[in-house]
Design an enzyme around this catalytic site. Structure first.
Site, PDB file in Angstrom:
ATOM      1  CE  LYS A 191      -3.705   2.321   2.538  1.00  0.00           C
ATOM      2  NZ  LYS A 191      -4.612   2.258   3.708  1.00  0.00           N
ATOM      3  CE  LYS A 197      -6.462   2.023  -0.778  1.00  0.00           C
ATOM      4  NZ  LYS A 197      -7.202   2.046   0.498  1.00  0.00           N
TER       5      LYS A 197
END
Length: 331
Positions: free
Chosen positions: A196, A254
């Site tokens: 992420k 992400k």
């Protein structure tokens, strides 16, 4: 070689193009992110995310019925916490009667077969908007992991199928796995946000949950000490491999579109399903361009989703899930 070999031969008709298509997008690929709030009869559109809503639990039931009718099989829940219930430790996050816990039960009561994934991070519950406990001007790793374990067990007790830690604290996967197993939740899975990034594409999401970091003295101004540097590639593979070793069941990258190379790198490196999050900023940009008439909305989002699959994603968390499901099934 040319002219004996002509690559365009396999592009001469729609039927032929379909026959040799390498990547296929189906309704089974999608995870539907949903935002819930306290109250009754509430369906608030998120201004920076047209067509997306914060909804109360009674309307969540209606949403789950609609998703079921569209053959969508998985939801990822996010709870917007009232300011009065926020603190630095995130205690509300493991309240057995908390909004998230009741949302899980609502989904399962409405459709017991719907897979429920839950966001595990402290930022919606934090007075500082950080994914962890803040002390001494820093986000503390190990105390935060302890809180995430309590949160994960609470979600499992409420009926979650998978918990999805999105915090990027070191060591949280193995500790959450041990905490779940100790409480008899060996079958509850972990979808880890393994890579992420500290991205600029999260703004609309933070609007949705009111979870942006606060601007205050002795509080980190951003999330760069725990989320990843967008310039790094090898680090993403390292993070994914560590989470695989620690017991994750699915690995998430992400954001999505600017990180297709990372999706492929992770897919090549691990032996687990790989998910990608088609994030709020990507969704908002496409909507804005379509409103200007600059792109074809439907063709653009379908192309984006196909590109995630081509890059190696097995699962796609996307705000376009309902629209894509209708298109793919001719509804």
């Amino acid at each position: 070689m040319y002219p004996i070999i002509r690559n365009r031969r396999l592009r001469t008709s729609n039927a032929l193009r379909s026959l040799v298509q390498e990547t296929t997008l189906t309704v089974d690929d999608f995870i539907v992110p949903l935002f819930v709030v306290e109250g009754v009869g509430i369906k608030e559109e998120i201004l920076s995310m047209p067509g997306q809503y914060r909804m109360s639990l009674d309307l969540l039931e209606d949403e789950i019925r609609e998703l079921t009718a569209l053959n969508l099989k998985a939801v990822l829940l996010f709870a917007k916490t009232d300011d009065a219930k926020k603190d630095n430790e995130g205690v509300e996050a493991w309240n057995p009667e908390g909004l998230m816990q009741r949302a899980i039960k609502t989904v399962k009561t409405t459709n017991s077969e719907m897979l429920v994934l839950t966001d595990v991070a402290l930022d919606p519950f934090s007075i500082y908007g950080h994914d962890g406990i803040v002390a001494g001007g820093k986000v503390q790793n190990d105390p935060t992991v302890e809180a995430l374990c309590k949160m994960s067990v609470s979600h499992a007790r409420a009926g979650a199928d998978l918990v999805a830690p999105s915090d990027m604290m070191d060591g949280r996967i193995i500790e959450i796995r041990k905490a779940l197993d100790a409480e008899g939740f060996e079958d509850v899975g972990i979808l880890s946000y393994a890579a992420k990034y500290a991205s600029s594409f999260y703004g609309p999401f933070r609007d949705a949950l009111d979870s942006a970091p606060v601007d205050a003295e002795d509080i980190p101004e951003d999330k760069k000490t725990y989320q990843m540097n967008p310039a790094n590639r090898i680090e993403a593979v390292k993070e994914a491999l560590m989470d695989q070793e620690e017991g994750a069941d699915i690995l998430m990258v992400k954001p999505g579109l600017p990180y297709l190379d990372i999706v492929r790198e992770v897919k090549n490196a691990v032996q687990l399903p790989v998910a990608v999050y088609h994030v709020s900023g990507e969704y908002a940009m496409l909507h804005a361009a379509a409103e200007k008439g600059w792109i074809d909305y439907e063709k653009a989002y379908l192309e984006q989703l196909m590109c995630f699959k081509r890059a190696g994603a097995d699962l796609i968390a996307t705000y376009f899930a309902k629209e894509a499901a209708k298109y793919l099934q001719g509804l």
